[in-house]
Design an enzyme around this catalytic site. Sequence first.
Site, PDB file in Angstrom:
ATOM      1  N   ASP A 174      -8.745  -0.334   3.046  1.00 25.02           N
ATOM      2  CA  ASP A 174      -9.349   0.784   3.769  1.00 25.02           C
ATOM      3  C   ASP A 174     -10.867   0.711   3.855  1.00 25.02           C
ATOM      4  OD1 ASP A 174      -6.942   1.884   4.400  1.00 25.02           O
ATOM      5  OD2 ASP A 174      -6.897   3.296   2.737  1.00 25.02           O
ATOM      6  N   TYR A 187      -3.879   9.294   5.086  1.00 27.94           N
ATOM      7  CA  TYR A 187      -4.446   9.631   3.791  1.00 27.94           C
ATOM      8  C   TYR A 187      -5.874  10.147   3.919  1.00 27.94           C
ATOM      9  CZ  TYR A 187      -0.862   8.227   0.517  1.00 27.94           C
ATOM     10  OH  TYR A 187       0.282   8.172  -0.227  1.00 27.94           O
TER      11      TYR A 187
END
Lengths: 624, 249
Positions: free
Chosen positions: A106, A200
């Site tokens: 990420d 998320y």
Amino acid sequence: MKRMSRAIALAAAAVAVAAGLAVVPVSAATAAAPTVNCSGDARIEKSFENGTEWQMCWRIDSKHGLVLEQVAVKAPGEDSYRRVLDSVSLGQLNVPYDTGKNVWNDITSYGFGNQYLQKLSAAECTTGTLRDYGQAWSITRRGETTNYLRTIPSLCITDTTRDLAYRSHEQTWGSIEDAPLFTATGQAFDLTIVSKVDWYEYATKVEFTDEGAISFNLGATGDVSYEDFDADATTGWPIGTDAADYAASHWHNAFWRLDFGLDGQALQQVEQYDSTLGEPGEQAPLMHTTGATVEHPANLVPAADTTWWRVVAPESRNADNHARSYEFVFPGSQLYQGNPITQPLISVTNYADCEQFASNNLNPACPNLSVLDYVANSADAALTDPVAWVNSGFHHVVRDEDQSPMQTHWQSFSIMPRDWTAQSMSTPDGRSCIDGDPGGEIHSDESPCEAVEPTTPPETTPPTETPTETPTPTPTEGEDAPSLSISSTELSPGESFELEGAGFAADEAVEVVLHSEPITVGTLTADAEGVIAGTLELPAAAAAGEHTIVVTGAESGLTAEVAVTVASAPTGAAAAGGGSGAGMLAFTGTALPIAAASAAVVLLAAGGLLLLLRRRRRSAITSA
Amino acid sequence: MQSPPSNTRTRRLPYAILGGGVVAAAAIVGGFMAIPAVSGANGAESSEARALDEVTSKPELGSPRDPLSPAELSYAIHLASTDASVPDDVTSVDGSAAPQVLSVDIPTRNVDSPDRLVDVFLFDYTSNQTFLQTVDLTAGSVESTARQGVQPPPSPDEVDYAFGVFLGDPAASAAVRAEYAAVAGEELESIDQLAVTGGAFVPDAGTLGADACSIDRCVEMQFRVPGGGYLDTTGFVVDLSTESVIGIK
């Protein structure tokens, strides 16, 4: 020698307190104030009630997210800040799925800043304050580039407290109320941003305490991925009705990059400590904890759950002459074994310009490398400027409660000062005189507290770290402190001696007691001017060694004392003291471990008497 | 809920906060990002997204670790983009003659340097090279390193462009368009209808069909229907270097 150094330490502490010096003395080699290259809202400065202060620069990087730089702490009583970290930020967030179908990186593929940085509302920073940061982006069409900038409230700074930062109650036998009670509510502040990468949402939170600790926390919330209901009973968990909707288990492998800059020192080392059981002892086997320097860049894996590491600056010493360091504290970190990069708990490397990410490094000067490459490529170098890549991993086995939104789950570790200061940064005045084995008595009900070494006079050799100011031996409580003199400071058991003193209350009885194991010698009566004089006999039971004669006015409570040396007696007295000191320490040191109730009661009584006597002591003592 | 910078108009959608029955607003500010308001929010306001003036001479400089001012940001991009290290035949994502600006940050290194340093990442679609232009605003100089096969996160501009490439491929986008129509009851015609997240796609040993992405600049995306679910985007990536959709497995 231990005894002597203890006396020196006590004397140094007492001197420092008497002279009104800092509770936490500053080492002689105070470094220059560390650089802080930011201004205005980019700088964070916080001070706590205990006197600890923090200073740092913050910003939000398009990829790393929250970046803290030039992080420095000022311990109570110190003149200036000392650098702890040159910089700290996330270095990667690696998210492999147990189904084997996805792996996300990420930080390097999405980034925690810019368009993925979230605007925070006042409602989600209810007790804190918000600061703005900019989102910048550029659009290029038909050869024309337009640059945009927008600021959003994105950093929440929150003050926090924690009860029971410490507690120590000097409770006496049979009481639940006796003072002093030392306890405090600790203070801290944390810095939080939120970044949203698709399903998320990640909270990056760093907390700084008034005791010098820093904790690093990644909180994951948001929602269970729509794409990831493709697991089975071993690779996921059913979160729909009955045995349906198996959500895939997965890992959040957060790498934090900690670039240490301890006290601005050029030399910093990493040490690993391991504990092993040794030979049988009297009650339990001995355990030996030994440290070893990590000589070269390395991937560190705990040998056992007692393994720990610290980064130490050998040439930066606290007032106890101990090297300043920060120790890693892991409340539990899970190490993903499916990728060699996430197998170490910490990888330590020397600082290098281009090594910015734990994997998929984006700097073209060392492209796509990982911590394993950084270590392998410098395996022969001496490790002197450590960057710690800390793998704070969490295996997320989804549960029903993760819907919806997902409850924030946190993965954390911290660094804690070890020997940064000679005492706790939160040491209250009443305990400020305790640094090492206190040996004699501690008057912790006085503020600042006072350490008394009753039987070993301080040596004349100055300790190396003693503050240079010569203290004025002022009476602690004014001009009316009584005086006391003795005809001879070297006596034998049964020998007569003369005592003279002044400054007591008119006509009061003055009790004369030999310490440290208190033996009443006799009583003198003061005249109308408060003067005492008389001949007394040293008790035959007095043990050989250093003692103190303490006189106490029965009405005024005023005390005075004089040191005497008792020569050896023909029989057994020396054994009562249990050693050369023959003082309270030796007495308590031999009796307490036995833990016999009767002995404890005697001790408590004796200790209470001592405390009462010494509490009233005055320091204007005249020796003959 | 990200929406790329495709335009500058503002629109509002209803956004229900569960429990309180409060209806707040989800605004796409400046066409850049939808930020749902939260009940009770006050005192914390975003600035308007502003287009920066071009700055070609040295502005007043902040402290080395301060956030970049608009003028510093603009000047840093100017120096990075016009430096001699940028190839003459440089192209951006739409094929036009300019470098693609990926990101502008204070460098996460040399923290004690007294100079005002800025990292500008550029991409050249002609050579498929990533350029790290470390700009010294103090000296007005640029230190450049460039390499193929380094893939920083895509800029919002690139994600927007990638979406256009995807939607423009009728066969590749058919399944997603059908799924959207079933959920939303309308045709998927614009990125503004979705929340879109885009990341750099770097092929690994376990991915089939995307070997080109080791050199080409590829973007993988996730789509969410506002107020609804996610659309399945796992089967493709967009190769921006070739403006094509690649099926992956």
